[in-house]
Design an enzyme around this catalytic site. Structure first.
Site, PDB file in Angstrom:
ATOM      1  N   TYR A  43       0.919  -1.219   0.103  1.00 33.73           N
ATOM      2  CA  TYR A  43       0.135  -0.054   0.145  1.00 33.73           C
ATOM      3  C   TYR A  43       0.801   1.127   0.024  1.00 33.73           C
ATOM      4  O   TYR A  43       0.282   2.234  -0.460  1.00 33.73           O
ATOM      5  CB  TYR A  43      -0.931   0.185   1.275  1.00 33.73           C
ATOM      6  CG  TYR A  43      -2.154  -0.824   1.100  1.00 33.73           C
ATOM      7  CD1 TYR A  43      -2.112  -1.839   0.803  1.00 33.73           C
ATOM      8  CD2 TYR A  43      -3.581  -0.271   1.078  1.00 33.73           C
ATOM      9  CE1 TYR A  43      -3.254  -2.941   0.761  1.00 33.73           C
ATOM     10  CE2 TYR A  43      -4.624  -1.039   1.115  1.00 33.73           C
ATOM     11  CZ  TYR A  43      -4.492  -2.471   0.533  1.00 33.73           C
ATOM     12  OH  TYR A  43      -5.591  -3.113   0.723  1.00 33.73           O
ATOM     13  N   ASP A  72      -2.029 -18.632   0.959  1.00 34.57           N
ATOM     14  CA  ASP A  72      -2.776 -19.397   0.153  1.00 34.57           C
ATOM     15  C   ASP A  72      -3.435 -20.586   1.032  1.00 34.57           C
ATOM     16  O   ASP A  72      -4.697 -20.657   0.810  1.00 34.57           O
ATOM     17  CB  ASP A  72      -2.200 -19.881  -1.260  1.00 34.57           C
ATOM     18  CG  ASP A  72      -0.714 -20.435  -0.892  1.00 34.57           C
ATOM     19  OD1 ASP A  72      -0.277 -20.426   0.167  1.00 34.57           O
ATOM     20  OD2 ASP A  72      -0.138 -21.090  -1.844  1.00 34.57           O
ATOM     21  N   ASP A  90     -11.750  -9.948   4.036  1.00 39.82           N
ATOM     22  CA  ASP A  90     -13.020 -10.169   3.299  1.00 39.82           C
ATOM     23  C   ASP A  90     -13.696 -11.257   3.401  1.00 39.82           C
ATOM     24  O   ASP A  90     -14.729 -11.695   3.439  1.00 39.82           O
ATOM     25  CB  ASP A  90     -12.943  -9.504   1.795  1.00 39.82           C
ATOM     26  CG  ASP A  90     -13.313  -8.126   1.715  1.00 39.82           C
ATOM     27  OD1 ASP A  90     -13.123  -7.241   2.542  1.00 39.82           O
ATOM     28  OD2 ASP A  90     -13.799  -7.612   0.469  1.00 39.82           O
TER      29      ASP A  90
HETATM   30  C1  IPM Z   1     -10.306  -2.173   3.717  1.00 44.28           C
HETATM   31  C2  IPM Z   1     -10.528  -1.666   2.490  1.00 44.28           C
HETATM   32  C3  IPM Z   1      -9.261  -0.626   2.068  1.00 44.28           C
HETATM   33  C4  IPM Z   1      -8.009  -1.312   2.006  1.00 44.28           C
HETATM   34  C5  IPM Z   1      -9.573   0.072   0.873  1.00 44.28           C
HETATM   35  C6  IPM Z   1     -11.047   0.738   0.730  1.00 44.28           C
HETATM   36  C7  IPM Z   1      -8.666   1.161   0.412  1.00 44.28           C
HETATM   37  O1  IPM Z   1     -10.516  -2.489   1.444  1.00 44.28           O
HETATM   38  O2  IPM Z   1     -10.310  -1.353   4.707  1.00 44.28           O
HETATM   39  O3  IPM Z   1     -10.127  -3.405   3.981  1.00 44.28           O
HETATM   40  O4  IPM Z   1      -7.684  -1.890   1.070  1.00 44.28           O
HETATM   41  O5  IPM Z   1      -7.465  -1.305   3.025  1.00 44.28           O
HETATM   42 MG    MG Z   2     -10.671  -4.647   2.119  1.00 43.06          MG
END
Ligand code: IPM
Ligand code: MG
Length: 362
Positions: free
Chosen positions: A142, A224, A252
């Site tokens: 990032y 993975d 997620d």
């Molecule tokens: C999260 C989101 C963010 C990330 C995005 C919106 C930049 O997906 O907080 O998980 O990737 O960190």
């Molecule tokens: Mg995210």
């Protein structure tokens, strides 16, 4: 009576609606326990781009630094999604994380007993899941440089950089160990040490720190493989610690265990406070869901569930934290459901009504 200063950044899409419900619950906590929460509203994300030309103003970061805690909704939407755009709503999120030094992102995943049926997995697989992902939040892909897109004579190219220092790894790994120690004492460190140099350093640092925590059982798992185990055997996990991008993806995935992204909250901290009084950013893990915005549809529970973490880690109010957790459970027990967790025989309500019901139960 204690008094606290909270900066509120509702953001875009459903952000303002879920944050309003969260604020209602926070105010109920204030009334019930005699605390004063002074709220200052500010802009982040797309709305900040529209109003100020930038996704996060320096004065907003300054205001956050002077608060006890920050409550955030969500950022982003199709209006600002052009890949050619110079500024993006997400820049605001990255800037606030970096600007406040919030390197430790805690994402707990709990499966509420009465929601075990609303996941797409087998109820017996998810029933009883109680894990927490500790995601490194201010390093890795990032933020690594170089990070750019350019055109060469042979076509376009782009580069992102995954970089970590041993200090960055050590401090997040310690958060993982400390949390594991307060829980079931099992830590899973997730990396890709069979391929990546950053992961090999990560694993080395974890192994060097491990002897300080002889009471914690440690596993190294490749990312993975971890993504497979998370849906196959999620009950095996207690605390997972991992770098930024892996943590983004795994959380997620882990959210599907809880039935809906609308249930899960997150805390971003500059370390684990010893005394429950450190600045933190609290937000739902879901996004701005632009298609649901403005319709009183969104599930506010993720935002509401970020409050117990705020009360615990930033305000030092443990009893109040538990009161919010109980209020959410009680509200679900009473049958209140937003559309995303609705099942037969339950009371379908909107964002506002869910917030009101939880606030009443505090
Ligand atoms: C999260 C989101 C963010 C990330 C995005 C919106 C930049 O997906 O907080 O998980 O990737 O960190
Ligand atoms: Mg995210």
């Amino acid at each position: 009576m204690a008094s606290f200063h909270i900066t509120v950044l509702p953001g875009d899409g459903i952000g303002p609606e879920v944050v309003a419900a969260g604020v209602q619950v926070l105010e109920a906590v204030g009334r019930r326990y005699g605390h004063q929460f002074a709220l200052t509203y500010d802009d982040i994300g797309g709305i900040a781009i529209d109003k100020h030309g930038t996704a996060l103003r320096p004065e907003t970061i300054k205001a956050c630094k002077q608060s006890d805690a920050v409550l955030l909704g969500a950022v982003g939407g199709p209006k600002w999604d052009d890949p050619q755009a110079k500024v993006r709503p997400e820049d605001g999120l990255l800037a606030i994380r970096k600007g406040l030094g919030l390197y430790a992102n805690l994402r707990p995943v709990q499966v509420f007993p009465f929601l075990a049926n609303s996941t797409s997995l087998k109820p017996e697989t998810v029933r009883g899941v109680d894990l927490i992902v500790v995601r490194e939040l201010t390093g890795g892909l990032y933020f690594g440089r170089p990070k750019r897109r350019w055109t060469t004579t042979r076509g376009r190219r782009a580069v992102d950089t995954m970089a970590y220092s041993e200090q960055e790894i050590a401090r997040i790994v310690r958060v993982g160990f400390e949390l594991a120690r307060r829980r079931r004492k099992v830590l899973t460190s997730v990396d890709k040490a069979n391929v990546l140099e950053t992961s090999r350093l990560w694993r080395q640092v974890v192994m060097e720190i491990a002897p300080e925590y002889p009471d914690v059982q440690l596993w190294h798992v490749l990312v993975d493989n971890c993504s497979m185990q998370l849906v196959r055997n999620p009950k095996e996990f207690d605390v997972i610690v991992t770098e930024n991008t892996f943590g983004d993806i795994l959380t997620d995935e882990a959210s599907t265990l809880a039935g809906s992204m609308g249930m899960l909250a997150s805390a971003s901290l500059a370390g684990l406070p010893a005394d429950g009084r450190a600045l933190g950013l609290y937000e739902p893990i879901h996004g701005s869901a632009p298609r649901r915005a403005g319709q009183n549809l969104a599930n506010p529970i993720a935002t509401v569930m970020s409050l117990p973490m705020m009360l615990r880690y930033s305000l030092g109010l443990e009893k109040e934290a538990q009161a919010v957790e109980k209020a959410v459970l009680h509200t679900l027990d009473q049958g209140y459901r937003t559309y995303d967790i609705m099942s037969e025989g339950m009371k379908k309500v909107g964002t506002r009504e869910m917030g009101e019901a939880i606030a009443r139960n505090v």
